[in-house]
Design a protein around this motif. Structure first.
Motif, PDB file in Angstrom:
ATOM      1  N   ALA A  74       0.824  -1.205   0.000  1.00  0.00           N
ATOM      2  CA  ALA A  74       0.000   0.000   0.000  1.00  0.00           C
ATOM      3  C   ALA A  74       0.864   1.264   0.000  1.00  0.00           C
ATOM      4  CB  ALA A  74      -0.929   0.009   1.208  1.00  0.00           C
ATOM      5  N   MET A  75       2.149   1.113   0.299  1.00  0.00           N
ATOM      6  CA  MET A  75       3.070   2.257   0.292  1.00  0.00           C
ATOM      7  C   MET A  75       3.529   2.541  -1.135  1.00  0.00           C
ATOM      8  SD  MET A  75       5.661   1.829   3.494  1.00  0.00           S
ATOM      9  CE  MET A  75       5.657   0.083   3.896  1.00  0.00           C
ATOM     10  N   HIS A  76       3.668   3.808  -1.463  1.00  0.00           N
ATOM     11  CA  HIS A  76       4.222   4.189  -2.755  1.00  0.00           C
ATOM     12  C   HIS A  76       5.747   4.062  -2.697  1.00  0.00           C
ATOM     13  CE1 HIS A  76       0.595   5.597  -4.770  1.00  0.00           C
ATOM     14  NE2 HIS A  76       0.185   5.967  -3.569  1.00  0.00           N
ATOM     15  N   PRO A  77       6.411   3.866  -3.840  1.00  0.00           N
ATOM     16  CA  PRO A  77       7.868   3.699  -3.824  1.00  0.00           C
ATOM     17  C   PRO A  77       8.606   4.836  -3.125  1.00  0.00           C
ATOM     18  CG  PRO A  77       7.013   3.117  -5.976  1.00  0.00           C
ATOM     19  CD  PRO A  77       5.859   3.673  -5.188  1.00  0.00           C
ATOM     20  N   SER A  78       8.130   6.052  -3.239  1.00  0.00           N
ATOM     21  CA  SER A  78       8.801   7.179  -2.585  1.00  0.00           C
ATOM     22  C   SER A  78       8.718   7.103  -1.058  1.00  0.00           C
ATOM     23  CB  SER A  78       8.206   8.502  -3.068  1.00  0.00           C
ATOM     24  OG  SER A  78       6.820   8.560  -2.757  1.00  0.00           O
ATOM     25  N   ASP A  79       7.791   6.290  -0.539  1.00  0.00           N
ATOM     26  CA  ASP A  79       7.629   6.149   0.916  1.00  0.00           C
ATOM     27  C   ASP A  79       8.436   4.985   1.477  1.00  0.00           C
ATOM     28  OD1 ASP A  79       5.803   8.257   0.856  1.00  0.00           O
ATOM     29  OD2 ASP A  79       4.107   6.899   0.529  1.00  0.00           O
ATOM     30  N   ILE A  80       9.089   4.201   0.606  1.00  0.00           N
ATOM     31  CA  ILE A  80       9.804   2.994   1.039  1.00  0.00           C
ATOM     32  C   ILE A  80      11.292   3.295   1.142  1.00  0.00           C
ATOM     33  CG2 ILE A  80      10.368   0.607   0.451  1.00  0.00           C
ATOM     34  CD1 ILE A  80       7.620   0.508  -0.996  1.00  0.00           C
ATOM     35  N   ALA A  81      11.872   3.011   2.305  1.00  0.00           N
ATOM     36  CA  ALA A  81      13.293   3.234   2.540  1.00  0.00           C
ATOM     37  C   ALA A  81      14.118   2.020   2.134  1.00  0.00           C
ATOM     38  CB  ALA A  81      13.541   3.554   4.010  1.00  0.00           C
ATOM     39  N   GLU A  82      13.593   0.826   2.400  1.00  0.00           N
ATOM     40  CA  GLU A  82      14.326  -0.391   2.059  1.00  0.00           C
ATOM     41  C   GLU A  82      13.379  -1.581   1.976  1.00  0.00           C
ATOM     42  OE1 GLU A  82      17.108  -1.872   5.023  1.00  0.00           O
ATOM     43  OE2 GLU A  82      15.785  -1.268   6.645  1.00  0.00           O
ATOM     44  N   TYR A  83      13.870  -2.627   1.330  1.00  0.00           N
ATOM     45  CA  TYR A  83      13.193  -3.920   1.299  1.00  0.00           C
ATOM     46  C   TYR A  83      14.072  -4.893   2.062  1.00  0.00           C
ATOM     47  CZ  TYR A  83      10.196  -2.025  -2.313  1.00  0.00           C
ATOM     48  OH  TYR A  83       9.291  -1.262  -2.996  1.00  0.00           O
ATOM     49  N   VAL A  84      13.438  -5.752   2.837  1.00  0.00           N
ATOM     50  CA  VAL A  84      14.170  -6.720   3.632  1.00  0.00           C
ATOM     51  C   VAL A  84      13.624  -8.107   3.338  1.00  0.00           C
ATOM     52  CG1 VAL A  84      14.693  -7.495   5.984  1.00  0.00           C
ATOM     53  CG2 VAL A  84      14.572  -5.050   5.476  1.00  0.00           C
ATOM     54  N   VAL A  85      14.541  -9.039   3.051  1.00  0.00           N
ATOM     55  CA  VAL A  85      14.177 -10.447   2.963  1.00  0.00           C
ATOM     56  C   VAL A  85      14.594 -11.045   4.296  1.00  0.00           C
ATOM     57  CG1 VAL A  85      14.576 -12.653   1.808  1.00  0.00           C
ATOM     58  CG2 VAL A  85      14.503 -10.535   0.468  1.00  0.00           C
ATOM     59  N   ARG A  86      13.631 -11.664   4.960  1.00  0.00           N
ATOM     60  CA  ARG A  86      13.922 -12.242   6.265  1.00  0.00           C
ATOM     61  C   ARG A  86      13.175 -13.546   6.430  1.00  0.00           C
ATOM     62  NH1 ARG A  86      10.683  -7.588   9.654  1.00  0.00           N
ATOM     63  NH2 ARG A  86       8.590  -8.365   9.272  1.00  0.00           N
ATOM     64  N   THR A  87      13.607 -14.312   7.427  1.00  0.00           N
ATOM     65  CA  THR A  87      12.898 -15.553   7.737  1.00  0.00           C
ATOM     66  C   THR A  87      11.625 -15.198   8.494  1.00  0.00           C
ATOM     67  OG1 THR A  87      13.993 -15.874   9.854  1.00  0.00           O
ATOM     68  CG2 THR A  87      15.081 -16.827   7.905  1.00  0.00           C
ATOM     69  N   ALA A  88      10.743 -16.159   8.599  1.00  0.00           N
ATOM     70  CA  ALA A  88       9.504 -15.931   9.359  1.00  0.00           C
ATOM     71  C   ALA A  88       9.808 -15.650  10.829  1.00  0.00           C
ATOM     72  CB  ALA A  88       8.582 -17.138   9.217  1.00  0.00           C
ATOM     73  N   ASP A  89      10.988 -16.078  11.286  1.00  0.00           N
ATOM     74  CA  ASP A  89      11.402 -15.817  12.669  1.00  0.00           C
ATOM     75  C   ASP A  89      11.992 -14.422  12.847  1.00  0.00           C
ATOM     76  OD1 ASP A  89      10.673 -18.434  13.174  1.00  0.00           O
ATOM     77  OD2 ASP A  89      12.720 -19.192  12.895  1.00  0.00           O
ATOM     78  N   GLY A  90      12.177 -13.679  11.745  1.00  0.00           N
ATOM     79  CA  GLY A  90      12.682 -12.315  11.835  1.00  0.00           C
ATOM     80  C   GLY A  90      14.156 -12.160  11.531  1.00  0.00           C
ATOM     81  N   GLU A  91      14.869 -13.235  11.200  1.00  0.00           N
ATOM     82  CA  GLU A  91      16.297 -13.151  10.877  1.00  0.00           C
ATOM     83  C   GLU A  91      16.475 -12.505   9.501  1.00  0.00           C
ATOM     84  OE1 GLU A  91      20.033 -16.048   9.714  1.00  0.00           O
ATOM     85  OE2 GLU A  91      18.231 -16.943  10.564  1.00  0.00           O
ATOM     86  N   ARG A  92      17.233 -11.402   9.459  1.00  0.00           N
ATOM     87  CA  ARG A  92      17.480 -10.710   8.192  1.00  0.00           C
ATOM     88  C   ARG A  92      18.415 -11.540   7.327  1.00  0.00           C
ATOM     89  NH1 ARG A  92      17.250  -4.581   7.578  1.00  0.00           N
ATOM     90  NH2 ARG A  92      15.587  -4.048   9.013  1.00  0.00           N
ATOM     91  N   LEU A  93      17.986 -11.766   6.075  1.00  0.00           N
ATOM     92  CA  LEU A  93      18.826 -12.476   5.123  1.00  0.00           C
ATOM     93  C   LEU A  93      19.525 -11.510   4.175  1.00  0.00           C
ATOM     94  CD1 LEU A  93      16.403 -15.432   4.329  1.00  0.00           C
ATOM     95  CD2 LEU A  93      18.343 -15.409   5.905  1.00  0.00           C
ATOM     96  N   VAL A  94      18.817 -10.454   3.759  1.00  0.00           N
ATOM     97  CA  VAL A  94      19.420  -9.421   2.913  1.00  0.00           C
ATOM     98  C   VAL A  94      18.541  -8.177   2.987  1.00  0.00           C
ATOM     99  CG1 VAL A  94      18.270 -10.189   0.778  1.00  0.00           C
ATOM    100  CG2 VAL A  94      20.392  -8.887   0.632  1.00  0.00           C
ATOM    101  N   SER A  95      19.186  -7.001   2.938  1.00  0.00           N
ATOM    102  CA  SER A  95      18.469  -5.727   2.931  1.00  0.00           C
ATOM    103  C   SER A  95      18.824  -5.006   1.633  1.00  0.00           C
ATOM    104  CB  SER A  95      18.884  -4.850   4.107  1.00  0.00           C
ATOM    105  OG  SER A  95      18.536  -5.472   5.319  1.00  0.00           O
ATOM    106  N   ILE A  96      17.808  -4.394   1.027  1.00  0.00           N
ATOM    107  CA  ILE A  96      18.006  -3.644  -0.215  1.00  0.00           C
ATOM    108  C   ILE A  96      17.529  -2.218   0.049  1.00  0.00           C
ATOM    109  CG2 ILE A  96      17.430  -3.499  -2.654  1.00  0.00           C
ATOM    110  CD1 ILE A  96      16.539  -6.470  -2.403  1.00  0.00           C
ATOM    111  N   GLU A  97      18.476  -1.286   0.059  1.00  0.00           N
ATOM    112  CA  GLU A  97      18.125   0.110   0.292  1.00  0.00           C
ATOM    113  C   GLU A  97      17.650   0.751  -1.009  1.00  0.00           C
ATOM    114  OE1 GLU A  97      20.838   2.501   2.477  1.00  0.00           O
ATOM    115  OE2 GLU A  97      21.391   0.863   3.822  1.00  0.00           O
TER     116      GLU A  97
END
Length: 155
Positions: free
Chosen positions: A130-153
């Motif tokens: 629902a957020m527009h691209p200009s409102d997004i700072a980063e995308y995060v791929v993480r496990t369902a447990d919350g462990e960050r696998l990779v962040s894309i700024e």
């Protein structure tokens, strides 16, 4: 003036037949045109879309986990349409792609499980936020447990 006689009836009948044939032909053309518009109109609407081709594509690899991800983001009236590719995520692990807003709010865009023996969930996945691209700072791929696998700024 037209001469009366046996040929007059033949000429009149021939004129009537010709007029009816041309009327039928016009009617068939009109039906054919209606079918083309009925079938072709929606197809043109589907293939033309909203005409926007602006998209931002960014990718990143996390050195610690080895997970690579790429997102292509399209700005839409409702927010963002996101195409994602992820490689080297842990097999049989539930993962999710999350949009993190500039205000630090989060929205889950996609979730998946990598099949056993595979290095990626698929050739690509599609989701929305629902957020527009200009409102997004980063995308995060993480496990369902919350462990960050990779962040894309986002730029």
């Amino acid at each position: 003036m037209t001469q009366a006689g046996p040929g007059l009836l033949d000429r009149l009948l021939e004129d009537v037949v010709t007029a009816r044939r041309s009327g039928r032909r016009r009617w068939l053309y009109a039906v054919a045109a209606a079918v083309v518009f009925a079938v072709g109109g929606p197809a043109v609407a589907v293939f033309s879309g909203d005409g926007s081709t602006d998209a931002d594509t960014v990718a990143a690899t996390d050195q610690g986990t080895g997970v690579w991800a790429q997102v292509t983001v399209h700005d839409r009236a409702y927010g963002s349409e996101v195409d994602a590719k992820v490689k080297h995520a842990p097999a049989e692990q539930s993962c999710e792609l999350v949009a993190v807003g500039r205000d630090r709010s989060e929205q889950v865009i996609l979730s998946w499980t990598v099949p056993k023996g595979a290095s990626s969930p698929s050739d690509g996945m599609r989701g929305a936020a629902a957020m527009h691209p200009s409102d997004i700072a980063e995308y995060v791929v993480r496990t369902a447990d919350g462990e960050r696998l990779v962040s894309i700024e986002m730029p």
